[in-house]
Scaffold this active site. Structure first.
Site, PDB file in Angstrom:
ATOM      1  N   LYS A 119      -2.331  -1.522  -3.549  1.00  0.00           N
ATOM      2  CA  LYS A 119      -2.877  -0.284  -3.716  1.00  0.00           C
ATOM      3  C   LYS A 119      -1.981   0.852  -3.881  1.00  0.00           C
ATOM      4  CE  LYS A 119      -6.340   2.277  -0.905  1.00  0.00           C
ATOM      5  NZ  LYS A 119      -6.866   2.423   0.406  1.00  0.00           N
ATOM      6  N   LYS A 153       0.692  -1.237   0.066  1.00  0.00           N
ATOM      7  CA  LYS A 153      -0.056   0.029  -0.057  1.00  0.00           C
ATOM      8  C   LYS A 153       0.789   1.301  -0.071  1.00  0.00           C
ATOM      9  CE  LYS A 153      -3.640   2.321   2.544  1.00  0.00           C
ATOM     10  NZ  LYS A 153      -4.583   2.318   3.743  1.00  0.00           N
ATOM     11  N   GLU A 188       7.598  -6.841   1.698  1.00  0.00           N
ATOM     12  CA  GLU A 188       6.409  -6.804   2.523  1.00  0.00           C
ATOM     13  C   GLU A 188       5.789  -8.310   2.080  1.00  0.00           C
ATOM     14  OE1 GLU A 188       5.171  -4.899   4.453  1.00  0.00           O
ATOM     15  OE2 GLU A 188       6.398  -3.003   4.425  1.00  0.00           O
TER      16      GLU A 188
END
Length: 402
Positions: free
Chosen positions: A323, A270, A308
């Site tokens: 995102k 994100k 991540e």
């Protein structure tokens, strides 16, 4: 003994070409070619005797426009355009598909009874949780969209610096989940796990007096929030906060409470993006100060997404999300190529609003651009797409099938 049909063929005048003329039906009607009443054996015998039925002639070669140069054909062993020359061929060789089952519908909810339009997101509303929301879910299910994700507009009076309302089991989100599950037991409900809708500071975590977002203390709150959502009936909890270690902690908390069946969709990559503006208007969740760059990812970074990814996989994530969506197709492909887990993409509010604005201004064909953008996310590797276009796109897909 010769049948009447065979006698017909035998008695043809010698001067007449020994060929039965079969006229194609007129292109303006659907009248079938009349059958001669012959058996298979009689048809084969006629062919052997040289009486070949005549089929329509091959279509003439289309003429080139006047002035077209006459050139020798290029000596090409492969011409890729051959597989693109008709709609049927293009459909046969299409590598990527899009269906309503690939779409997750983000829905904004609030405590009121009326549906409030969101100015920056034409066609989107804060839906009354008992009325408008139920109607919108019904419309989506009618066209094959059976997955939603809920985002609450929380009254300011309930917001605190520690976001305790996030795990109130009689709060807006848990109540809404129970209502929807009672009405539609097979509906797949995703929830957002983060403190920003509940925080008086507007951040995804607890803010220390020096402005630092506290990681481990925030994760503690997120675990309680996820358990409250699971207890209400959520199918997938989705931590969007980007705190370190939250996936593993949430997994452990869910399992400890007997919710081993509840999935985790982690917002793995994100980014601290400028495309989120309309969403924050919808929830009135803008940070009261600063930005989110100490926990959301730098838009300039690519390899960091792998860090991540590996962390979320090892901690027990079931789905990995990227995102925003369209500006980050390379990241979607990166995760797709490096993880066996399902990949989700979030086509965020800014992406949605730009397409809507371009359509209103007649600068683009809204529907075509919408469908192309969703197909591009699928092509990049997304298994599911969170999109505010879910209902509109599904209606287009159903129309295509009809």
């Amino acid at each position: 003994m010769m049948t009447s049909s065979m006698l017909y063929y035998a008695n043809l005048p010698l001067s007449m070409p020994r060929m039965l003329r079969v006229r194609a039906s007129n292109t303006n009607d659907n009248v079938p070619i009349k059958k001669m009443g012959m058996s298979d054996e009689e048809c084969e015998a006629a062919i052997v005797a040289g009486n070949i039925p005549e089929a329509p002639p091959a279509p003439p070669k289309p003429a080139a426009p006047a002035g077209t140069p006459v050139v020798p054909s290029l000596s090409l062993s492969r011409r890729p355009r051959r597989n693109r020359r008709s709609p049927s061929l293009r459909a046969a060789f299409q590598e990527t598909s899009l269906s309503p089952a690939n779409l997750v519908y983000p829905l904004f909810i609030h405590e009121g009874e009326e549906d409030t339009p969101i100015g920056a997101m034409p066609g989107c509303y804060r839906l009354g949780w008992r009325h408008g929301l139920v109607e919108e879910v019904s419309k989506a299910r009618d066209v094959g969209v059976n997955s939603i994700v809920l985002f609450p507009k929380v009254p300011d009076a309930l917001k605190t610096s520690t976001g305790d309302e996030a795990y109130n089991e009689n709060g807006l989100v848990p109540r809404t989940i129970r209502l929807l599950k009672d009405k539609y037991p097979d509906l797949i409900i995703y929830t957002d796990v983060a403190l920003d809708p509940y925080s008086s500071d507007g951040h995804d975590g607890i803010v220390r007096e020096d402005g630092v977002i506290m990681n481990d203390e925030t994760v503690h709150q997120l675990c309680k929030q996820a358990v409250a959502q699971a207890r209400a009936g959520a199918d997938v909890v989705s931590p969007s906060d980007m705190m370190d270690g939250r996936v593993g902690a949430i997994r452990e908390a869910l399992d400890a409470e007997g919710f081993q069946h509840v999935s985790i969709m982690s917002y793995t990559a994100k980014y601290a993006s400028s495309f989120y503006g309309p969403f924050r208007e919808a929830l009135d969740s803008n940070p009261r100060f600063g930005d989110k760059k100490t926990y959301q990812m730098n838009p300039a970074n690519y390899r960091e997404a792998l860090i991540e990814t590996h962390e979320d996989e090892s901690e027990g994530a079931d789905i990995l999300l990227v995102k925003p969506g369209l500006p980050y197709l390379d990241i979607i492909r990166l995760l797709r190529d490096n993880s066996p887990l399902p990949i989700a993409a979030y086509q965020v509010s800014g992406e949605y609003s730009m397409i809507k604005a371009g359509g209103v201004l007649k600068m683009i064909d809204e529907e075509r651009v919408m469908m192309e953008s969703l197909m591009c996310l699928r092509r990049a590797g997304a298994d599911i797409i969170l999109t505010y276009f879910a209902l509109q796109a599904a209606r287009c897909l159903c129309g295509e099938k009809r």
